[in-house]
Design a protein around this motif. Structure first.
Motif, short mmCIF file in Angstrom:
data_model
loop_
_atom_site.label_atom_id
_atom_site.label_comp_id
_atom_site.label_asym_id
_atom_site.label_seq_id
_atom_site.Cartn_x
_atom_site.Cartn_y
_atom_site.Cartn_z
N UNK A 170 79.75 78.33 19.15
CA UNK A 170 80.87 78.62 21.04
C UNK A 170 80.20 77.19 21.79
N UNK A 171 79.52 76.89 20.98
CA UNK A 171 79.14 74.97 21.76
C UNK A 171 77.69 75.52 22.47
N UNK A 172 76.82 76.09 22.13
CA UNK A 172 75.60 76.43 22.21
C UNK A 172 75.14 75.25 21.28
N UNK A 173 75.08 74.80 21.13
CA UNK A 173 74.61 74.39 20.15
C UNK A 173 74.57 72.51 21.24
N UNK A 174 75.43 72.68 21.81
CA UNK A 174 75.59 71.10 22.58
C UNK A 174 74.70 72.14 23.72
N UNK A 175 74.46 73.01 24.53
CA UNK A 175 73.99 73.04 25.17
C UNK A 175 72.26 72.79 25.42
N UNK A 176 72.45 73.53 24.17
CA UNK A 176 71.06 73.07 23.62
C UNK A 176 70.58 72.00 23.52
N UNK A 177 71.27 71.07 22.59
CA UNK A 177 71.30 69.37 23.26
C UNK A 177 71.27 68.40 23.92
N UNK A 178 71.62 69.26 25.12
CA UNK A 178 71.29 68.70 26.64
C UNK A 178 69.88 69.49 26.63
N UNK A 179 69.58 70.20 27.07
CA UNK A 179 68.35 70.76 26.76
C UNK A 179 67.59 70.39 26.53
N UNK A 180 67.54 69.61 25.66
CA UNK A 180 66.74 68.72 25.15
C UNK A 180 66.28 67.40 25.58
N UNK A 181 67.38 66.74 25.49
CA UNK A 181 67.86 65.45 26.05
C UNK A 181 67.05 65.47 27.42
N UNK A 182 67.72 66.45 28.80
CA UNK A 182 66.57 66.58 29.58
C UNK A 182 65.33 66.48 29.72
N UNK A 183 65.18 66.88 28.92
CA UNK A 183 63.43 67.30 28.59
C UNK A 183 62.84 66.57 27.94
N UNK A 184 63.14 65.35 26.82
CA UNK A 184 62.73 64.59 27.23
C UNK A 184 62.65 63.18 27.61
N UNK A 185 63.74 63.82 28.83
CA UNK A 185 64.05 62.00 29.45
C UNK A 185 63.15 62.61 30.66
N UNK A 186 62.67 64.35 31.17
CA UNK A 186 61.57 64.11 32.44
C UNK A 186 60.02 63.63 31.66
N UNK A 187 60.03 64.24 30.31
CA UNK A 187 58.66 63.67 29.44
C UNK A 187 58.87 62.71 30.00
N UNK A 188 59.57 61.35 29.24
CA UNK A 188 59.58 59.83 29.05
C UNK A 188 59.41 59.04 30.65
N UNK A 189 59.95 59.27 31.50
CA UNK A 189 60.02 59.43 33.29
C UNK A 189 58.38 59.40 33.67
N UNK A 190 57.57 60.59 33.47
CA UNK A 190 56.76 60.54 33.56
C UNK A 190 55.27 60.37 32.83
N UNK A 191 55.92 60.09 31.62
CA UNK A 191 54.87 59.14 30.84
C UNK A 191 53.45 60.52 29.55
N UNK A 192 54.87 61.48 29.48
CA UNK A 192 54.62 62.39 28.79
C UNK A 192 54.60 62.26 27.23
N UNK A 193 53.77 63.25 26.63
CA UNK A 193 54.13 63.39 24.97
C UNK A 193 55.53 64.18 24.73
N UNK A 194 55.77 63.64 23.53
CA UNK A 194 56.95 64.58 22.75
C UNK A 194 56.90 66.29 23.22
#
Length: 635
Positions: free
Chosen positions: A217-241
């Motif tokens: 019901x679209x929940x997979x895309x919501x989780x995917x967006x959350x994963x993308x935001x989390x990865x972007x924040x970690x990368x911007x802050x120099x964090x690890x995966x």
């Protein structure tokens, strides 16, 4: 004219200086263009326009401006040289333009592929989805294997993409006159560009993503967006995966008991505590690559090579490299040899006196160990009992896919990037490695994490892979030029203390391990130790990649290896012939190597003391430091 002065220039009067306003103007312009200008001006003195004739000032300023502009560009291109790509494209395009026969052949191929695709589409329309594929993907391409990809219209999309990919491969290869290196660069670059537009990368053209979206019901895309935001924040802050925090050294990985017994500016030397009542008399020194943290060989307890060796009765020492910063920009290959390998051998000699050392080198650590061993052999230093090289190269003429990024243009560009910041950043280095395996490390991950909304479970080796280190400017420049670009070590030009060293001077027995799917050190390249070393060589080829093939503990599923000993008198330099002679064996290669090592490591004796008996540990003040030490935590 020999002094660098133009014949039209008026010689500067003795004692004359550049106008103060010119000096200030240039300094302000450069400071705005490049924040590191003041630091470099102070360090070099070459930019003080009042201290030199105008011609020299202009030359120095021009060089700094060129380097600074390329360094700024390198931050956006992850250290990849646009000039190198432009050179490859020009070579290919000009030769293709002068090859009418090749052009006619490409037109003919385009017509044939279009006809096959049209026939496939008509067959699918007539018989549904029963028609066989018109073109098969490469063995390593798993993007379109699912059953959903066989349904209309997705089967036509995938087949069209594969035909396009094949045509462009035809277009970028076998163009008469193009250099081999430029041909590889063009084929690689076009493949990367095409992969961006693969139908598997988009929601509307990926049937597996559409199915998951409908089912959730679209929940997979919501989780995917959350994963993308989390990865972007970690990368911007120099964090690890995400998930890497569960594998912190000293807690989940790198937990084999030991003590730091020696330390200098570049290394910490760890001595591991014995786990058996008796140990082999000769100790083992492991020299890991400095490109990553040392604990690839001491991961989780169940797949730790260090723990395995200690459990088999070996006294093991490990070098843990410092993560260099801008202040280490002038550390070179010689410092890594003397402050690393040679300093560790000296410390081991004080802890386990009158015993020879079995040295083990992994990847770049093996190359450095080979250089050190060759220099020791030339000097008559006999402290080594044997050498083991794990996925290590000495002849870089066929050094795998990394040679795509190694030519004069690329090395010069990378030197300018490192010159500005004093080191090669781990993210810049990781970018090149990800491009080499973009299918696994970029696109499939994007599909899984962001389109399907799934997270692959983090493993110890994945967490280690994200724990990269920097490399000093001088060392990496020397490594790229002297080894990769000029191949000095294999061709007898590599110098230590002003004298050339040769792998052929090594006389101790050698055990060399290569892996079948190594894109960093291809096994055929590692195999060249046979032609370089004039000694007894036992060569072992194991299944797996550059890292996973080495971390191959007993009980690891789907592992096998081949092993064959070659004496100096019956040298077999052909890898295909060796492959036909060496019989395949099931299981991990660790026990076979350990048996080879145990035969040469001396009788069983009482374990040596940890560190120096009755004395303060070398280079360490205060209480003992437990493994994994402190350098492994340097960010």
């Amino acid at each position: 004219m020999g002094d660098g002065q133009s014949p039209c220039e008026e010689p500067a009067p003795a004692g004359a200086s550049a106008p103060e306003d010119l000096h200030d103007t240039v300094a302000k312009l450069m400071q705005g263009f490049w924040p590191g200008f003041s630091y470099m001006a102070e360090k070099t003195g070459a930019l003080d326009l009042s201290l030199m004739p105008d011609s020299y000032s202009a030359t120095a300023l021009a060089e700094v401006m060129d380097r600074a502009s390329r360094a700024a560009l390198g931050r956006m291109t992850l250290g990849l040289s646009p000039g190198a790509l432009l050179g490859a494209w020009t070579d290919w395009a000009s030769h293709l333009a002068l090859s009418p026969g090749k052009q006619m052949q490409l037109v003919h191929k385009a017509q044939k592929k279009s006809a096959r695709l049209f026939s496939y589409a008509a067959d699918c329309a007539w018989r549904g989805n029963a028609g066989p594929c018109a073109i098969q993907p490469l063995p390593q391409d798993h993007r379109f294997e699912g059953a959903d990809w066989q349904a209309w219209p997705f089967n036509l999309m995938s087949q069209s993409f594969l035909f396009t990919q094949q045509w462009w491969h035809n277009a970028t290869t076998d163009v008469r006159g193009v250099t081999a290196q430029h041909e590889r660069v063009m084929a690689f670059t076009v493949r990367q560009m095409l992969d961006v537009w693969s139908p598997s990368n988009f929601i509307a053209t990926n049937p597996e993503v559409l199915r998951e979206t409908v089912m959730t019901g679209g929940a997979s895309l919501v989780r995917g967006w959350q994963n993308f935001v989390e990865d972007a924040e970690r990368m911007a802050g120099g964090g690890k995966p995400a998930g890497a925090e569960a594998f912190r050294p000293g807690e989940a990985v790198a937990v084999t008991p030991g003590t730091v017994v020696w330390r200098n500016h570049l290394i910490e030397l760890i001595q591991y505590a014995p786990s058996t009542d008796k140990v082999h008399a000769d100790p083992v020194l492991i020299v890991p690559a400095w490109i990553m943290k040392y604990y690839i060989l001491d991961l989780s307890p169940e797949n730790s090579l260090v723990r395995y060796l200690v459990g088999e009765g070996h006294t093991v020492f490990m070098i843990s490299w410092r993560n260099p910063g801008p202040e280490d920009r002038d550390l070179g290959m010689e410092e890594y040899r003397t402050l690393g390998v040679m300093a560790a051998l000296a410390a081991i000699g004080r802890i386990v006196p009158e015993r020879k050392v079995h040295a083990v080198g992994y990847c770049l650590g093996g190359t450095l160990l080979g250089i050190a061993a060759a220099a020791m052999a030339r000097a008559g230093d006999d402290r080594l009992a044997s050498l083991t090289f794990l996925a290590s190269q000495f002849d870089f003429s066929e050094a795998g896919e990394l040679t795509l990024f190694i030519n004069e243009s690329q090395v010069a560009f990378l030197e300018d990037v490192m010159w500005e910041q004093g080191f090669l950043d781990a993210r810049q280095m990781a970018g090149a490695f990800q491009l080499l395996r973009s299918g696994d490390l970029i696109w499939s991950r994007m599909e899984r994490d962001y389109l399907l909304g799934q997270r692959r479970e983090m493993t110890d080796i994945m967490a280690w892979n994200a724990d990269a280190t920097r490399m000093p400017y001088r060392m990496h420049s020397e490594y790229l030029r002297r080894l990769f670009l000029d191949n000095d070590l294999a061709e007898g030009r590599y110098r230590v203390n002003g004298k050339p060293v040769s792998i052929s001077d090594i006389r101790v027995p050698v055990f060399s391990v290569a892996t079948t799917r190594d894109h960093v050190a291809p096994w055929q390249s590692v195999f060249k130790i046979h032609t370089l070393a004039d000694t007894d060589v036992t060569f072992l080829l194991t299944t797996g990649g550059h890292n996973a093939g080495i971390v191959s503990e007993p009980g690891h599923r789907r592992r096998s290896f081949r092993m064959h000993r070659t004496a100096p008198t019956d040298r077999a330099a052909d890898p295909d012939l060796w492959l036909a002679v060496a019989q395949e064996r099931e299981g991990s290669w660790w026990p076979a190597w350990q048996a080879w090592l145990a035969e040469r490591a001396g009788s069983l004796v009482e374990p040596p003391v940890i560190g120096l008996a009755g004395a303060e540990n070398d280079g360490i003040s205060g209480p003992p430091i437990a493994a994994p030490g402190t350098y492994v935590f340097m960010e």
